[in-house]
Design a protein around this motif. Structure first.
Motif, mmCIF file in Angstrom:
data_model
loop_
_atom_site.group_PDB
_atom_site.id
_atom_site.type_symbol
_atom_site.label_atom_id
_atom_site.label_comp_id
_atom_site.label_asym_id
_atom_site.label_seq_id
_atom_site.Cartn_x
_atom_site.Cartn_y
_atom_site.Cartn_z
ATOM 1 N N LEU A 107 7.960 3.525 82.484
ATOM 2 C CA LEU A 107 8.280 4.113 81.186
ATOM 3 C C LEU A 107 7.038 4.653 80.495
ATOM 4 O O LEU A 107 7.090 5.693 79.824
ATOM 5 C CB LEU A 107 8.998 3.080 80.316
ATOM 6 C CG LEU A 107 10.418 2.732 80.770
ATOM 7 C CD1 LEU A 107 10.976 1.573 79.963
ATOM 8 C CD2 LEU A 107 11.324 3.951 80.662
ATOM 9 N N TRP A 108 5.914 3.968 80.639
ATOM 10 C CA TRP A 108 4.669 4.477 80.051
ATOM 11 C C TRP A 108 4.338 5.851 80.628
ATOM 12 O O TRP A 108 4.020 6.788 79.887
ATOM 13 C CB TRP A 108 3.519 3.495 80.319
ATOM 14 C CG TRP A 108 2.315 3.757 79.450
ATOM 15 C CD1 TRP A 108 1.985 3.112 78.302
ATOM 16 C CD2 TRP A 108 1.311 4.762 79.648
ATOM 17 N NE1 TRP A 108 0.835 3.639 77.761
ATOM 18 C CE2 TRP A 108 0.394 4.659 78.568
ATOM 19 C CE3 TRP A 108 1.080 5.737 80.616
ATOM 20 C CZ2 TRP A 108 -0.725 5.487 78.437
ATOM 21 C CZ3 TRP A 108 -0.030 6.575 80.484
ATOM 22 C CH2 TRP A 108 -0.925 6.448 79.419
ATOM 23 N N GLU A 109 4.421 5.951 81.941
ATOM 24 C CA GLU A 109 4.075 7.223 82.583
ATOM 25 C C GLU A 109 5.055 8.333 82.190
ATOM 26 O O GLU A 109 4.656 9.487 82.003
ATOM 27 C CB GLU A 109 4.052 7.055 84.101
ATOM 28 C CG GLU A 109 2.937 6.152 84.621
ATOM 29 C CD GLU A 109 1.549 6.716 84.361
ATOM 30 O OE1 GLU A 109 1.420 7.936 84.128
ATOM 31 O OE2 GLU A 109 0.582 5.936 84.385
ATOM 32 N N ARG A 110 6.301 7.994 82.030
ATOM 33 C CA ARG A 110 7.284 9.002 81.618
ATOM 34 C C ARG A 110 7.009 9.476 80.187
ATOM 35 O O ARG A 110 7.101 10.672 79.889
ATOM 36 C CB ARG A 110 8.699 8.434 81.722
ATOM 37 C CG ARG A 110 9.210 8.274 83.160
ATOM 38 C CD ARG A 110 10.644 7.768 83.167
ATOM 39 N NE ARG A 110 11.552 8.734 82.518
ATOM 40 C CZ ARG A 110 12.793 8.440 82.135
ATOM 41 N NH1 ARG A 110 13.271 7.202 82.322
ATOM 42 N NH2 ARG A 110 13.558 9.355 81.573
ATOM 43 N N MET A 111 6.673 8.529 79.306
ATOM 44 C CA MET A 111 6.367 8.917 77.931
ATOM 45 C C MET A 111 5.104 9.765 77.865
ATOM 46 O O MET A 111 5.071 10.805 77.187
ATOM 47 C CB MET A 111 6.218 7.667 77.053
ATOM 48 C CG MET A 111 7.523 6.922 76.790
ATOM 49 S SD MET A 111 7.360 5.564 75.581
ATOM 50 C CE MET A 111 6.383 4.381 76.513
ATOM 51 N N TYR A 112 4.069 9.355 78.563
ATOM 52 C CA TYR A 112 2.800 10.085 78.535
ATOM 53 C C TYR A 112 2.957 11.482 79.124
ATOM 54 O O TYR A 112 2.416 12.464 78.592
ATOM 55 C CB TYR A 112 1.738 9.301 79.311
ATOM 56 C CG TYR A 112 0.355 9.899 79.244
ATOM 57 C CD1 TYR A 112 -0.403 9.804 78.073
ATOM 58 C CD2 TYR A 112 -0.202 10.547 80.339
ATOM 59 C CE1 TYR A 112 -1.677 10.339 78.011
ATOM 60 C CE2 TYR A 112 -1.466 11.096 80.282
ATOM 61 C CZ TYR A 112 -2.204 10.982 79.112
ATOM 62 O OH TYR A 112 -3.480 11.530 79.055
ATOM 63 N N ALA A 113 3.720 11.584 80.197
ATOM 64 C CA ALA A 113 3.918 12.885 80.847
ATOM 65 C C ALA A 113 4.694 13.853 79.964
ATOM 66 O O ALA A 113 4.519 15.074 80.067
ATOM 67 C CB ALA A 113 4.655 12.711 82.180
ATOM 68 N N GLY A 114 5.513 13.312 79.063
ATOM 69 C CA GLY A 114 6.384 14.156 78.269
ATOM 70 C C GLY A 114 5.669 15.245 77.497
ATOM 71 O O GLY A 114 6.178 16.365 77.360
ATOM 72 N N MET A 115 4.468 14.948 76.970
ATOM 73 C CA MET A 115 3.735 15.934 76.174
ATOM 74 C C MET A 115 2.349 16.219 76.733
ATOM 75 O O MET A 115 1.534 16.886 76.100
ATOM 76 C CB MET A 115 3.612 15.434 74.733
ATOM 77 C CG MET A 115 4.940 15.318 74.003
ATOM 78 S SD MET A 115 5.731 16.922 73.720
ATOM 79 C CE MET A 115 4.741 17.538 72.371
ATOM 80 N N ARG A 116 2.099 15.758 77.952
ATOM 81 C CA ARG A 116 0.780 15.926 78.552
ATOM 82 C C ARG A 116 0.397 17.391 78.718
ATOM 83 O O ARG A 116 -0.742 17.785 78.439
ATOM 84 C CB ARG A 116 0.790 15.231 79.911
ATOM 85 C CG ARG A 116 -0.533 15.215 80.642
ATOM 86 C CD ARG A 116 -0.352 14.566 82.001
ATOM 87 N NE ARG A 116 -1.534 13.920 82.489
ATOM 88 C CZ ARG A 116 -1.536 13.004 83.457
ATOM 89 N NH1 ARG A 116 -0.368 12.621 83.971
ATOM 90 N NH2 ARG A 116 -2.661 12.478 83.873
ATOM 91 N N VAL A 117 1.335 18.202 79.159
ATOM 92 C CA VAL A 117 1.052 19.607 79.416
ATOM 93 C C VAL A 117 0.699 20.348 78.121
ATOM 94 O O VAL A 117 0.087 21.412 78.153
ATOM 95 C CB VAL A 117 2.246 20.283 80.129
ATOM 96 C CG1 VAL A 117 3.417 20.466 79.174
ATOM 97 C CG2 VAL A 117 1.837 21.617 80.746
ATOM 98 N N ARG A 118 1.037 19.773 76.984
ATOM 99 C CA ARG A 118 0.758 20.404 75.695
ATOM 100 C C ARG A 118 -0.499 19.830 75.028
ATOM 101 O O ARG A 118 -0.789 20.136 73.873
ATOM 102 C CB ARG A 118 1.962 20.247 74.767
ATOM 103 C CG ARG A 118 3.228 20.878 75.352
ATOM 104 C CD ARG A 118 4.456 20.580 74.515
ATOM 105 N NE ARG A 118 5.649 21.167 75.137
ATOM 106 C CZ ARG A 118 6.433 20.524 75.980
ATOM 107 N NH1 ARG A 118 6.158 19.268 76.302
ATOM 108 N NH2 ARG A 118 7.492 21.121 76.500
ATOM 109 N N GLY A 119 -1.201 18.968 75.740
ATOM 110 C CA GLY A 119 -2.468 18.462 75.227
ATOM 111 C C GLY A 119 -2.385 17.251 74.317
ATOM 112 O O GLY A 119 -3.382 16.878 73.703
#
Length: 406
Positions: A107-119
């Protein structure tokens, strides 16, 4: 076991202290205007003022499962808690509903990935993840009928030494009576069982040294003194101050210069014997950059803003690989903050000390059934499952902000 409800509550509690938060007095709007004593004007004064709220602000996260378990977390939001709560409501809840809370890393990785591409790799977004992550660990511990420190691998120590946070420094022109008041405060903290204190410096090199020398002379060599400059100094002034602090046996020099200046941290860490510490670490990715540059000696992630227990564990273990110390940063927050920090502090092999805010806290022990108490200047992690604390919802949620941005 599935998540059925996620709630984020922006908290803005009226302070019960007679004085403003020590950080605000040192670095915020409470700080005196005249700062001409600084030998250089870099960083410029405009960059040396930080926002502080008049209230005690944070975000409390409540996660409910289909088995009836309730997990509590905290997202550190020292200002504008509504922003962090909105991120949880609009972005993270959709990832969590229907998931198994025991799959904390997934779940941590899913949350972090959610907006990663936007910085969005720090700030409000990581704070929001931190609050959710702590609640997930609370649920995982309850499901396993074990405290979080056991899930982290067990207790490396029964308790961790804490230092009192904190005492604000004074400008050079402060009267002797004001210095004497700080010494009296430090002595009262020692009498209460604390074995060390952190001083919020940044009032000018000579002013800071005057205060720290007075404290060292009064408290003796057996009392630990740490300093935090909140990044207000230039490299040159930080080096000059650090060299003088070495003679005073200061435990660590926290955020001496702006945190963006990694090269400057490397210069200070390699020229000074005093350990260089940094609390504005939000992820292991920032940590590894500091380590590669030999720019840090003590990592100080805050569990309620640096991605929660999952990411703070990674940061601590990464630092340990390079022989660096870990120390939980704990500022003004709720009992959830203290409990989560305590579990990490007793479990991580390289834990040094733990910060402990000394102010009167309306959302501290007042909102839990069994108080978290210090014994001889040491903090223990609660023994009960999960965080190990029983929240009194009526008391905690009485401080929910009714304000909404226009």
């Amino acid at each position: 076991m599935k998540i059925v409800r996620v709630q984020a509550f922006p908290i803005q509690a009226e302070p019960t202290d007679t004085r403003p938060y020590w950080g605000s007095r040192a670095w915020g709007t409470e700080r005196a205007a005249g700062q001409a004593e600084l030998s250089t004007e870099y960083p410029v004064p405009l960059r040396r003022r930080f926002l502080y709220s008049r209230t005690i602000d944070t975000v409390v996260v409540r996660i409910e499962t289909d088995t009836g378990h309730i997990g509590w977390g905290e997202a550190k939001a020292p200002v504008a808690p509504q922003a962090t709560a909105t991120i949880i409501d609009l972005l993270l809840t959709q990832i969590l509903i229907g998931a198994d809370p025991r799959e904390v890393t997934v779940l941590w990785e899913r949350m972090y990935a959610g907006m990663r591409v936007r910085g969005h790799r720090a700030g409000f977004y990581l704070e929001a993840i931190a609050g959710v992550d702590i609640a997930l660990w609370d649920l995982a511990g309850q499901a396993a009928n074990a405290p979080i420190c056991s899930l982290l691998g067990g207790r490396m120590r029964e308790s961790v030494r804490v230092y009192a946070s904190g005492i604000p420094s004074l400008p050079l022109e402060a009267p002797d009576a004001a210095i004497a008041e700080l010494v009296t405060e430090a002595k009262s903290l020692e009498a209460a069982g604390y074995t060390g204190v952190k001083v919020a410096i940044g009032r000018g090199v000579r002013g800071d040294l005057r205060v720290v020398r007075a404290l060292r002379d009064a408290m003796g060599d057996g009392f630990a003194i740490y300093v935090d400059a909140a990044g207000v100094y230039s490299r040159a002034d930080a080096l000059r101050l650090g060299q003088a602090l070495e003679e005073l046996d200061i435990g660590f020099f926290e955020m001496p210069i702006p945190p963006e200046d990694v090269e400057g941290y490397a210069e200070l860490a390699q020229k000074l014997a005093i350990p260089i510490a940094l609390d504005s670490i939000m992820s292991r990715h920032e940590t590894v950059e500091l380590i590669r540059n030999r720019a840090i000696d003590v990592v100080q992630p805050d569990v309620c803003r640096a991605g929660g227990i999952t990411e703070c564990r990674r940061i601590a273990e990464l630092a340990d690989c390079f022989g660096l110390a870990y120390q939980p940063h704990v500022s003004i927050g709720s009992a959830i903050h203290v409990a989560a920090s305590a579990h990490l502090a007793v479990a991580m092999p390289n834990a040094l000390v733990c910060e402990y805010w000394i102010g009167s806290n309306p959302i501290g022990n007042a909102v839990i059934e069994q108080p978290i108490e210090l014994h001889d200047g040491h903090l223990s992690a609660p023994d009960n499952p999960g965080l190990g604390i029983s929240i009194l919802p009526d008391r905690l949620l009485a401080h929910v902000s009714r304000m909404r941005p226009e």
